[in-house]
Design a protein around this motif. Structure first.
Motif, short mmCIF file in Angstrom:
data_model
loop_
_atom_site.label_atom_id
_atom_site.label_comp_id
_atom_site.label_asym_id
_atom_site.label_seq_id
_atom_site.Cartn_x
_atom_site.Cartn_y
_atom_site.Cartn_z
N ALA A 30 0.83 -1.21 0.00
CA ALA A 30 0.00 0.00 0.00
C ALA A 30 0.86 1.25 0.00
CB ALA A 30 -0.92 -0.02 1.22
N THR A 31 1.94 1.23 0.79
CA THR A 31 2.84 2.39 0.84
C THR A 31 3.56 2.58 -0.48
OG1 THR A 31 3.17 1.97 3.21
CG2 THR A 31 4.73 3.45 2.12
N GLY A 55 7.99 10.74 8.31
CA GLY A 55 6.99 11.56 8.99
C GLY A 55 6.65 12.84 8.25
N GLY A 56 7.35 13.11 7.16
CA GLY A 56 7.09 14.34 6.41
C GLY A 56 5.86 14.29 5.54
N HIS A 57 5.08 13.19 5.62
CA HIS A 57 3.88 13.08 4.79
C HIS A 57 2.85 14.16 5.14
CE1 HIS A 57 2.94 10.85 8.47
NE2 HIS A 57 1.67 11.14 8.24
N GLN A 58 2.92 14.70 6.36
CA GLN A 58 1.96 15.74 6.75
C GLN A 58 2.15 17.00 5.90
OE1 GLN A 58 2.80 16.03 10.91
NE2 GLN A 58 1.55 14.24 11.44
N GLU A 59 3.40 17.31 5.56
CA GLU A 59 3.67 18.47 4.69
C GLU A 59 3.10 18.21 3.30
OE1 GLU A 59 7.82 19.29 4.75
OE2 GLU A 59 7.95 19.12 6.95
N VAL A 60 3.24 16.95 2.82
CA VAL A 60 2.68 16.61 1.50
C VAL A 60 1.18 16.76 1.52
CG1 VAL A 60 2.43 14.77 -0.21
CG2 VAL A 60 4.61 15.06 1.00
N VAL A 61 0.55 16.31 2.60
CA VAL A 61 -0.91 16.43 2.72
C VAL A 61 -1.34 17.89 2.71
CG1 VAL A 61 -2.86 16.08 4.29
CG2 VAL A 61 -1.25 14.22 3.88
N SER A 104 -11.43 16.03 -6.84
CA SER A 104 -11.84 14.72 -6.31
C SER A 104 -10.65 13.75 -6.26
CB SER A 104 -12.96 14.13 -7.16
OG SER A 104 -13.33 12.85 -6.69
N GLU A 105 -9.81 13.79 -7.30
CA GLU A 105 -8.62 12.92 -7.32
C GLU A 105 -7.68 13.27 -6.17
OE1 GLU A 105 -6.89 13.50 -11.12
OE2 GLU A 105 -8.37 12.30 -12.21
N LEU A 106 -7.49 14.60 -5.94
CA LEU A 106 -6.61 15.03 -4.86
C LEU A 106 -7.18 14.66 -3.50
CD1 LEU A 106 -5.62 18.52 -6.32
CD2 LEU A 106 -4.12 16.53 -6.07
N ARG A 107 -8.51 14.76 -3.35
CA ARG A 107 -9.15 14.38 -2.10
C ARG A 107 -8.92 12.90 -1.80
NH1 ARG A 107 -15.18 13.70 -2.85
NH2 ARG A 107 -14.27 11.81 -3.75
N ASP A 108 -9.10 12.04 -2.81
CA ASP A 108 -8.89 10.60 -2.62
C ASP A 108 -7.43 10.28 -2.28
OD1 ASP A 108 -11.54 10.23 -3.19
OD2 ASP A 108 -11.22 9.63 -5.28
N LEU A 109 -6.52 11.04 -2.92
CA LEU A 109 -5.10 10.83 -2.65
C LEU A 109 -4.77 11.20 -1.20
CD1 LEU A 109 -2.34 10.00 -3.67
CD2 LEU A 109 -2.03 12.33 -4.57
N ILE A 110 -5.35 12.30 -0.72
CA ILE A 110 -5.13 12.73 0.66
C ILE A 110 -5.64 11.66 1.63
CG2 ILE A 110 -5.87 14.39 2.43
CD1 ILE A 110 -5.89 16.52 0.15
N ARG A 111 -6.83 11.13 1.36
CA ARG A 111 -7.39 10.08 2.23
C ARG A 111 -6.49 8.83 2.22
NH1 ARG A 111 -13.80 10.30 0.48
NH2 ARG A 111 -14.33 12.24 1.61
N HIS A 112 -5.97 8.52 1.04
CA HIS A 112 -5.09 7.35 0.92
C HIS A 112 -3.83 7.54 1.76
CE1 HIS A 112 -2.88 4.34 -1.95
NE2 HIS A 112 -3.06 3.87 -0.74
N ILE A 113 -3.24 8.73 1.67
CA ILE A 113 -2.04 9.02 2.46
C ILE A 113 -2.33 8.90 3.94
CG2 ILE A 113 -0.37 10.80 3.09
CD1 ILE A 113 -0.60 11.89 0.24
N GLU A 114 -3.42 9.49 4.39
CA GLU A 114 -3.76 9.47 5.81
C GLU A 114 -4.03 8.05 6.31
OE1 GLU A 114 -6.97 12.20 5.87
OE2 GLU A 114 -5.70 13.94 6.33
N GLN A 115 -4.62 7.24 5.45
CA GLN A 115 -4.92 5.86 5.84
C GLN A 115 -3.64 5.03 5.94
OE1 GLN A 115 -7.53 3.82 3.15
NE2 GLN A 115 -7.55 1.94 4.36
N VAL A 116 -2.78 5.17 4.93
CA VAL A 116 -1.55 4.37 4.90
C VAL A 116 -0.58 4.82 5.97
CG1 VAL A 116 0.48 3.82 3.51
CG2 VAL A 116 -1.78 3.80 2.46
N MET A 117 -0.46 6.12 6.20
CA MET A 117 0.53 6.65 7.13
C MET A 117 -0.06 6.94 8.51
SD MET A 117 3.02 6.52 5.06
CE MET A 117 4.30 7.32 5.99
N GLU A 118 -1.10 6.20 8.87
CA GLU A 118 -1.76 6.41 10.16
C GLU A 118 -0.76 6.26 11.31
OE1 GLU A 118 -5.42 4.47 12.78
OE2 GLU A 118 -4.77 3.57 10.91
#
Length: 598
Positions: free
Chosen positions: A137-138, A193-199, A219-233
């Motif tokens: 997933a990552t 841990g720098g994924h928060q800056e990407v988000v 919509s694509e960017l929103r889904d990508l943000i959700r994906h990042i937050e889910q994977v990098m929980e």
């Protein structure tokens, strides 16, 4: 022997090295390392020892040693020798589980890979990850964010990944090294841990896209943000310093050692591993040996290794390119305590499961002994015959020790002296062959013999044991009802069946024994029947010699396959149509006769 050992002990050098303790037959009982061989090896033969060490020393008949330059070299050699010889008195690190890592290859055009081994190849590794799913997933997320090369070898032209902005197409376009360096640096920052800056950056772009009425892009960017937050929980256990470290804890009870390892990466607890194994030495010494083997030949060493107090070895410190700490207070001490608590919890659960299993197995053995008024039958040998109207008669024996099957001791018998369907005669032959051999070889006899059959088979077995071999071994017979279920228990020459509760553990044990020996006998009979039936039918056909018979058996595999084959299937084997028809006819006739007989 004592003089030889004494002479060898006097010659031991005062240098570091590895020693190998040997048994009477030359087998290696134990491998150890020493800072000073002279002192360590001599200590085994002087002073007092605990019960486990005494058991080792009592079996030592000889020893060898290998001198090394340093204690670290001795540790490496010790680990290699333990793996090579698997000595019975050494703690054995059997859990070779490897965790997935994300790797950025060290190439002109780097790419992302998921690997399970960290090598010293100049690549960058991130992990370990809790599972292959998490790593995949990552990686998929990174593939969407950073357009590194995807193909193993460069193609001749651009592919789909270029058109969906997931590759810079170095196969067709020049990509500066600085571009890759920047991406690799950003990926490393992202995973640390720098994924928060990407988000945050993606949220701004999503807002702009929405304001410009580019709803599909938003919509694509929103889904990508959700994906990042889910994977990098975020993990529940974190440390603010974001240091990679392994945390160890251990517990010991009843000859079992439990070791818990926490893998903390970038300050987050991402995985844990527990190993429970038998041990024979002091718990602390065996724990230290576990940790040393754990890091043997590993490249993915964290910056810190946290251990309980009093468990750091000089060899480990010398070997590892990491800080080896025994924290006394603070959050690091809390992590060690938590690992120790988890090790104890895992060990307690293991022991409870063992006790429950003991109730179902050894407890059943003790109960069966009470039912039959004999000592606990810890070793049970059970027999069953199998034949069809006397043809291909065979028998089988299974062995249960402490209520559990020991398949390495199962035995098969082809009936040699009995003709026709004579179950009693077959039982006599098998009992005679089995126990006359045990007597001749002076091997241990069973505590109980179980015969799959009623009073007749039981009497046949008793007659051979008592009147021919002069043995007094408890024997019982298990009769079945019309539904082929265990129904009656006969014991020795008692006239009436023994009363046994059908819902007791002892009864369930007898059922398991009877089912297992019947299964084993039937399987053996089918194999024998298949081989003999196949061969005998083909041997009767003119024009089919040994070579052709062997070719037919190899080509078709079964008589059913021959019976169902058409003539064309034989032509490729050089068999003419007339002979092929005759082979098919004979096999079909044999199968029909066999079906009627069963």
């Amino acid at each position: 022997m004592e003089q030889t050992l004494s002479d060898k002990l006097a010659l031991l050098p005062a240098k570091p090295g590895v020693y190998l303790m040997k048994g009477q037959s030359g087998d290696i009982l134990y491998v150890g390392k020493a800072k000073v061989l002279k002192n360590r090896v001599r200590s085994y033969f002087t002073g007092s020892h605990d019960r486990k060490t005494q058991a080792l020393v009592a079996n030592i008949c000889d020893f060898e040693y290998i001198v090394t330059d340093t204690v670290a070299e001795a540790l490496i050699l010790e680990c290699n020798l333990i793996k090579q010889h698997t000595p019975p008195y050494n703690i054995m690190l059997r859990d070779d589980k490897t965790y997935p890592y994300i790797k950025i290859t060290n190439e002109m055009h780097p790419r992302l890979q998921i690997v399970r081994r960290v090598k010293r190849d100049g690549a960058k590794y991130f992990g370990p990850y809790p599972s292959a799913f998490a790593a995949q997933a990552t990686k998929r997320l990174l593939d969407r964010l950073y357009p590194l090369r995807k193909c193993k070898t460069l193609k001749k032209q651009v592919c789909l990944y270029y058109h969906i902005n997931q590759c810079l197409a170095p196969c067709e376009y020049v990509v500066e090294a600085q571009v890759y360096q920047t991406m690799v640096k950003e990926i490393a920052h992202f995973l640390a841990g720098g994924h928060q800056e990407v988000v945050a950056d993606l949220r701004e772009k999503m807002q702009v896209a929405a304001e410009e009425l580019k709803f599909e892009r938003a919509s694509e960017l929103r889904d990508l943000i959700r994906h990042i937050e889910q994977v990098m929980e975020e993990q529940k256990i974190t440390t603010p310093d974001q240091i990679d470290r392994d945390v160890f804890g251990f517990a010991e009870d009843r000859g079992l050692l439990s070791v818990q390892v926490f893998f903390v990466r970038a300050g987050k607890l991402i995985e844990r591993s527990v190993s429970i194994m038998p041990h024979f030495g002091e718990p602390v010494d065996d724990f230290v040996s576990f940790v040393e083997q754990f890091y043997h030949d590993r490249a993915d060493i964290p910056r810190e290794v946290l251990l309980p107090e009093g468990t750091t070895s000089e060899a480990l410190v010398e070997l590892l390119d990491a800080k080896v700490l025994e924290p006394k207070r603070g959050q690091k001490r809390d992590l060690v305590n938590l690992a120790t608590k988890n090790a104890r919890q895992a060990l307690d659960e293991k022991l409870q499961l063992m006790e429950r299993n003991m109730d179902r197995t050894l407890g059943a053995v003790l109960e069966l002994g009470d039912v039959l008024a004999i000592g606990a039958p810890r070793r049970i040998e059970s027999f069953d015959n199998s034949n069809i109207q006397g043809a291909d008669a065979v028998a089988a024996m299974v062995v249960f020790i402490d209520g559990k099957p020991h398949k390495s001791e199962y035995r098969k018998f082809k009936i040699k002296t009995v003709e026709g369907p004579d179950d009693y005669g077959s039982m006599r032959e098998v009992i005679r062959r089995r126990y006359s051999r045990l007597l001749k070889e002076q091997r241990p006899l069973p505590d109980l013999i179980v015969i799959d059959g009623g009073r007749g088979q039981l009497s046949a077995a008793l007659d051979v044991l008592e009147n021919e071999l002069g043995l007094e071994i408890p024997v019982c017979g298990l009769a079945k009802d019309s539904r082929h279920k265990t129904s009656q228990l006969f014991f020795m020459d008692e006239e009436s069946p023994v009363h046994i509760d059908r819902h007791s553990q002892a009864f369930y044990l007898l059922e398991r024994v009877q089912e297992e020996v019947h299964r084993f006998a039937i399987t053996f009979h089918r194999q024998t029947r298949k081989k003999s039936g196949f061969a005998s039918v083909l041997d009767e056909i003119p024009g089919v010699g040994p070579q052709r018979r062997k070719a037919l058996m190899k080509h078709f595999g079964s008589m059913k396959a021959i019976a169902a084959a058409d003539v064309d299937a034989f032509r490729g084997m050089g068999i003419g149509d007339k002979l092929a028809e005759e082979i098919r006819r004979q096999v079909q006739t044999h199968l029909a006769a066999t079906e009627r007989s069963t």
